[in-house]
Design an enzyme around this catalytic site. Sequence first.
Site, PDB file in Angstrom:
ATOM      1  N   ARG A 256     -23.156 -14.984  17.087  1.00  0.00           N
ATOM      2  CA  ARG A 256     -23.625 -13.984  16.137  1.00  0.00           C
ATOM      3  C   ARG A 256     -24.783 -14.591  15.374  1.00  0.00           C
ATOM      4  O   ARG A 256     -24.597 -15.264  14.357  1.00  0.00           O
ATOM      5  CB  ARG A 256     -22.475 -13.566  15.226  1.00  0.00           C
TER       6      ARG A 256
ATOM      7  N   ASP B  37     -28.153 -15.150  13.093  1.00  0.00           N
ATOM      8  CA  ASP B  37     -28.549 -14.683  11.760  1.00  0.00           C
ATOM      9  C   ASP B  37     -29.827 -13.860  11.799  1.00  0.00           C
ATOM     10  O   ASP B  37     -30.527 -13.828  12.815  1.00  0.00           O
ATOM     11  CB  ASP B  37     -28.788 -15.898  10.847  1.00  0.00           C
TER      12      ASP B  37
ATOM     13  N   TYR C 241     -28.899 -23.761  22.161  1.00  0.00           N
ATOM     14  CA  TYR C 241     -29.945 -23.268  21.268  1.00  0.00           C
ATOM     15  C   TYR C 241     -31.213 -24.099  21.444  1.00  0.00           C
ATOM     16  O   TYR C 241     -31.159 -25.263  21.843  1.00  0.00           O
ATOM     17  CB  TYR C 241     -29.510 -23.392  19.804  1.00  0.00           C
TER      18      TYR C 241
ATOM     19  N   ARG D 276     -29.604 -24.965  12.257  1.00  0.00           N
ATOM     20  CA  ARG D 276     -30.672 -24.968  11.255  1.00  0.00           C
ATOM     21  C   ARG D 276     -30.481 -26.085  10.232  1.00  0.00           C
ATOM     22  O   ARG D 276     -31.469 -26.664   9.740  1.00  0.00           O
ATOM     23  CB  ARG D 276     -30.739 -23.611  10.561  1.00  0.00           C
TER      24      ARG D 276
END
Lengths: 248, 248
Positions: A50, A52, A111, A198
């Site tokens: 999910r 951001d 990612y 992040r």
Amino acid sequence: MTRFRLTVEYDGRPFMGWQRQAHGPSVQQAIEEAVQAITHEEVTLHAAGRTDAGVHALAMTAHVDVERPITPFRLADGINAKLRPLPVAILSAEIAAEDFHARFSCIGRRYLYRISNRRAPLALDAGRAWRVPVPLDAEAMDEAAQLLVGRHDFTTFRSAHCQAESPVKTLDRLAVRRIGDMIEIAAAARSFLHHQVRSMVGCLELVGRGKWTKADLKAALDARDRAALGFNAPPDGLFFVAALYPAP
Amino acid sequence: MTRFRLTVEYDGRPFMGWQRQAHGPSVQQAIEEAVQAITHEEVTLHAAGRTDAGVHALAMTAHVDVERPITPFRLADGINAKLRPLPVAILSAEIAAEDFHARFSCIGRRYLYRISNRRAPLALDAGRAWRVPVPLDAEAMDEAAQLLVGRHDFTTFRSAHCQAESPVKTLDRLAVRRIGDMIEIAAAARSFLHHQVRSMVGCLELVGRGKWTKADLKAALDARDRAALGFNAPPDGLFFVAALYPAP
């Protein structure tokens, strides 16, 4: 009932994130509404991750159950037609096993984080990379990144809104490489905490600019305290690359 | 008076093209107005190539003359600040020789054309590639492309609005390669006719989908007639990559 597995590409900029929100547009809602327009069924989409607000996907995996008979090909084409002009595309659709679950069957997530290491503003990569104007030492970043690989308590790198049961995760890979002005950070794990990529990138940037040493990064990890976090990198540079599943 | 050489990146989508137009925004006008806001001087920008509406640049070279004393660094930063939020960025500025001319001193121009060869709409590459849903044979395209390399009369591949004195040009390189779903076409020449790259790509696409043979492409070239053109590829996939100059 047929379960369809969808592979989805999207530009995260116009969305509040993947997940349906009361207060703004989401990728999930956009696709659900497209499926509903085709099937006239209430559907719920489940995804491997999910993401951001502002985070992109090269190939997110999702699944949806449909009662009405339809081929994967027509479903994908139909959704894509309904989604226009939103920057969301179904790259492929296929019939999945009844017990396939995009989120719970997923055994690996990848990612990519892109840092544009240059002074000039981004004309072609606006919203698709984090611009850092001071020179970064990508080799130092890669060396420090290896401290985070493995099984650790990642509380420092976890958002206050994280819903994971445990902050202990195994990070399989965190690799930093420079290609011209672009620094690419590849991350792989079975699963990540909320904001983990992040948060890790934000700390690696401090290492890259020489503000943090490897020891500082290690101390932040060991602190197991969100307050020890250096910096949360912006969403612009983050791309969900792939979800992995056991061979059927 | 100081002559500055600027390297410019831009996303061509919001513009009518590089060149100043009466009826809409142009990259040239945007940068000229930024320079004027800084120097309070009427300036004219000259560029290596005048790209069409929707065509992008990774590194266009331009020059501009400024009376007021200013460092290249401050000029670039100042222009970038004024350009915000337009997708145009000065990547670098340097003091050039008085006889340097971005257009007339240029001895080589390089373009890249990107074809996204997939069925799904483009979410992340919208406006940055030409989507062709039918499978293309990139090897056949590359083989056919070699027929166009060399010194030829390119009348077939020239727009009706082309202002070049002669349709005879020497194409140094036209190379097609596939990277996953993306087909990249690299073109290099001292100079190109108006629409030449897009016209060549349009014909190569016909070869790629099997509608044209190599012989058809050769016949189109030999016809020296715009009516023999197969197709003009859309601007979305075209990027001005670099301008080359003699070593000072």
